[in-house]
Design a protein around this motif. Structure first.
Motif, short mmCIF file in Angstrom:
data_model
loop_
_atom_site.label_atom_id
_atom_site.label_comp_id
_atom_site.label_asym_id
_atom_site.label_seq_id
_atom_site.Cartn_x
_atom_site.Cartn_y
_atom_site.Cartn_z
N HIS A 140 -18.32 -71.69 11.63
CA HIS A 140 -17.85 -72.65 12.48
C HIS A 140 -17.91 -71.96 13.95
O HIS A 140 -18.23 -70.87 14.05
N ASP A 144 -14.91 -65.29 17.26
CA ASP A 144 -14.96 -64.23 16.46
C ASP A 144 -15.95 -64.27 15.28
O ASP A 144 -16.26 -63.39 14.71
N HIS A 145 -16.66 -65.56 15.26
CA HIS A 145 -17.83 -65.55 14.34
C HIS A 145 -19.29 -65.81 14.99
O HIS A 145 -20.39 -65.92 14.43
N ASP A 218 -13.24 -69.87 7.87
CA ASP A 218 -11.73 -70.14 8.14
C ASP A 218 -11.35 -71.18 7.47
O ASP A 218 -10.20 -71.66 8.06
N HIS A 256 -11.69 -63.69 6.99
CA HIS A 256 -10.66 -62.77 7.37
C HIS A 256 -9.79 -62.58 5.99
O HIS A 256 -9.76 -63.28 5.08
ZN LIG Z 1 -11.89 -66.72 12.61
#
Ligand SMILES: [Zn+2]
Ligand SMILES: [Zn+2]
Length: 328
Positions: A140, A144-145, A218, A256
């Motif tokens: 997505h 952070d990805h 996520d 995560h």
């Molecule tokens: Zn994330």
């Protein structure tokens, strides 16, 4: 005499068939045992989990865990980013798929492209072939990805599918998002892409035929999952339940770990040291539990389960998230 000879040939044939059957059963048994042991080692895997004092943290920027001969799970060091996202690397005969790139753009601090090329080189040497093409996609479009994408952009034989709705729909030829599923081929390894909006509008989950992993980013992971669009999320979880009723799912792996190893307990956002974190894998049963909880109520409601928590995103964070998405 002729009949006796025929009978003897028949006996030899039957004996060899029985032996082949036994061999096949033995090899099935040993491959089942091997995949069970692999899953067990993933379930028991203790990941690098940061330090109370990051000045003294000597862990590598990227932890590389090899699951089978051509499947890897990478984790970013928590001292570089508290998000410590997981990155999945699936190697086919022709292509290497990289799912997500992590949170820290700097090549010096977080040399992801170099790490992938080292794996690429290793597989080329093993097969006596040339380096494979690299395909970078994203679970997505939260930063952070995808922050490490620039390391891959403009590199030879690398395709980066940008983390935005237009690029995703175009690359995977989605005509009927989010109902449609699509498949990509890595060479002897096919990957199904399942749209799973809810946590975020462009979220996808992917299924790998080789490991039978369902990689959920996520959308589902052992942590506190914020949901931006509740109805979309419910529909996505229903879609994943339907998919897993038709395909064997060995593990559900997200991006995560935020839960501790105690039921329903999690590390606060921003934690850089998680010495007692939970295991990474969730199971198909967790998906069913979530689905039935979601169907109890039409209103967005916080759901606390032993292995993860699902929570509707508040109005202000939702507004901020919408503003951020205009710039991607
Ligand atoms: Zn994330
Ligand atoms: Zn996210």
């Amino acid at each position: 005499m002729k009949n006796l000879l025929l009978f003897a040939i028949l006996l030899v044939f039957l004996a060899s068939e029985v032996r082949a059957g036994e061999d096949k059963e033995l090899s099935n048994d040993s491959s089942n045992k091997a995949s069970f042991e692999r899953l067990e080692s993933l379930q028991n895997k203790q990941w690098q989990h940061g330090s109370p004092d990051c000045q003294s943290n000597n862990d590598p920027a990227i932890e590389v865990f090899q699951y089978d001969k051509s499947s890897y799970i990478l984790r970013q060091n928590k001292c570089l980013s508290y998000e410590a996202p997981f990155i999945y690397v699936l190697v086919g005969d022709e292509k290497i798929l990289v799912l997500d790139t992590g949170a820290t753009a700097s090549e010096q601090e977080f040399p992801l492209y170099k790490t992938i090329q080292t794996l690429n080189q290793k597989h080329a040497e093993q097969d006596n072939s040339s380096n494979r093409e690299v395909l970078v996609i994203h679970s997505h479009s939260h930063s952070d990805h995808y922050s490490v994408d620039p390391q891959f952009e403009n590199q030879p034989r690398v395709t980066v599918v940008a983390a935005n709705s237009v690029a995703i729909k175009e690359y995977f030829s989605f005509k009927n998002w989010p109902e449609q599923q699509t498949t990509i081929e890595l060479g002897g390894r096919s990957i199904t892409i399942i749209p799973t909006p809810g946590h975020q509008g462009e979220a996808i989950s992917i299924y790998d035929t080789q490991t039978q992993w369902l990689l959920t980013g996520d959308t589902l992971y052992p942590g506190v999952i914020y949901v931006k669009d509740w109805q979309d999320y419910k529909d996505s979880i229903t879609r994943l339940v339907e998919f897993s009723s038709k395909h064997k799912v060995s593990a559900i792996l997200g991006a995560h770990i935020e839960m501790t190893n105690r039921a329903g307990e999690y590390y606060e956002i921003g934690t850089i040291y998680q010495p007692e974190e939970s295991a990474l894998p969730l199971m198909a049963a967790d998906l069913l539990t979530l689905s039935s909880q979601l169907n109890l109520d039409d209103k967005p409601t916080k759901i606390v389960l032993d292995g993860f928590i699902v929570e509707p995103l508040g109005t202000l964070p939702k507004l901020i998230s919408n503003i951020v998405s205009w710039f991607i």
